[in-house]
Design an enzyme around this catalytic site. Structure first.
Site, short mmCIF file in Angstrom:
data_model
loop_
_atom_site.label_atom_id
_atom_site.label_comp_id
_atom_site.label_asym_id
_atom_site.label_seq_id
_atom_site.Cartn_x
_atom_site.Cartn_y
_atom_site.Cartn_z
N TYR A 58 -1.25 -0.44 10.30
CA TYR A 58 -1.78 -0.65 9.15
C TYR A 58 -0.64 -0.17 8.25
O TYR A 58 0.13 -1.17 7.31
CB TYR A 58 -2.84 -0.18 8.64
CG TYR A 58 -3.11 -0.36 6.99
CD1 TYR A 58 -3.39 -1.59 6.68
CD2 TYR A 58 -3.11 0.62 6.20
CE1 TYR A 58 -3.49 -1.88 5.42
CE2 TYR A 58 -3.12 0.45 4.91
CZ TYR A 58 -3.39 -0.72 4.41
OH TYR A 58 -3.59 -1.08 3.03
N SER A 108 0.78 -1.37 -0.01
CA SER A 108 0.08 -0.01 0.04
C SER A 108 0.84 1.14 0.12
O SER A 108 2.02 1.23 0.50
CB SER A 108 -0.79 0.05 1.26
OG SER A 108 -1.56 1.18 1.56
#
Length: 254
Positions: free
Chosen positions: A152, A139
């Site tokens: 995250y 990501s």
């Protein structure tokens, strides 16, 4: 020789879109997911196009993963591709307000689950050799920090570095490794992150023309079908509407 692909987290989002894209291209698929009904429905749909082997499991379950992979049909003894897609974000609150259990789940899924599937499937990828490939779903959060990203983002930074290190270890095997790093993408991922809050989900994508799961699936298909001598090390994608935020400044200081 038939191309074979193993996809984790195939019951929604990028994983589901990848399953459809590669089924259309005739690849044999081993698909994992926790939700049996969804996985079976996808299997039934795609079986009209190709051979599909469903595995109901949670990537956090190391021993369950090992048993499921050991049970794969002979056609998967040599694996053309692995898409490590299973992952999630939970919550977007600042770190002091987070539930520590959510942090555990993100680490266990995004890091340990990816490690389990990779290590267990490496022998099959190496057996295939030249032209085989691993695509890890990273990501932009692994590179670019933003409020509420904490664990995250850190887990995706791990994915990025692990992908680069793994590529070093696989030199000479012919197995390729890619870390793909999407930005704003519209999928069930955000609905999970917001605990099912549809209003927050809608606000996240309003007017943004976000990347769609099918866009990521098409990109991954391109990566895994490059000539065998080409490795896409990492690939960062954003919608045109998204760019890097300015540095945060606290102006309350006296």
């Amino acid at each position: 020789m038939t191309s074979t692909l193993f996809i984790t987290g195939a019951t929604s989002g990028f994983g589901e879109a990848c399953a459809r894209r590669f089924a259309q291209a005739g690849w044999s698929l081993a698909l994992t997911g926790r939700r049996e009904a969804r996985l079976q429905a996808l299997t039934d749909e795609l079986s009209a196009l190709t051979d599909v082997h469903p595995l109901v499991l949670d990537v956090r379950d190391r021993h369950g993963m090992a048993a499921a992979i050991a049970s794969l049909p002979a056609k998967f003894d040599k694996l053309t591709g692995l898409i490590n897609n299973a992952g999630l974000a939970l919550g977007a609150e600042p770190a002091p307000q987070c539930d520590l259990n959510d942090w555990d789940i993100m680490v266990d899924t995004n890091i340990k689950g990816l490690l389990y599937s990779t290590h267990l499937l490496l022998p099959r990828l190496i057996a295939h050799g030249r032209g085989a490939g691993i695509v890890n779903l990273g990501s932009i959060a692994g590179t670019w920090p933003y409020p509420g990203s904490h664990v995250y983002g850190a887990s995706k930074a791990f994915v990025r570095q692990f992908s680069l290190n793994l590529r070093n270890d696989l030199v000479g095997t012919g197995v390729r490794v890619t870390d793909i790093e999407p930005g704003l993408c519209e999928s069930e991922f955000s609905l999970v992150r917001f605990g099912g809050d549809q209003a927050k989900y809608d606000a996240t994508y309003a007017g943004a023309e976000a990347i769609q799961p099918e866009d990521i699936a098409e990109t991954i298909h391109w990566i895994l079908t490059q000539p065998a001598h080409i490795n896409i090390n990492s690939l960062e994608l954003m919608p045109v509407s998204q760019t890097w935020a300015g540095f945060a400044i606290d102006r309350s200081a006296k």
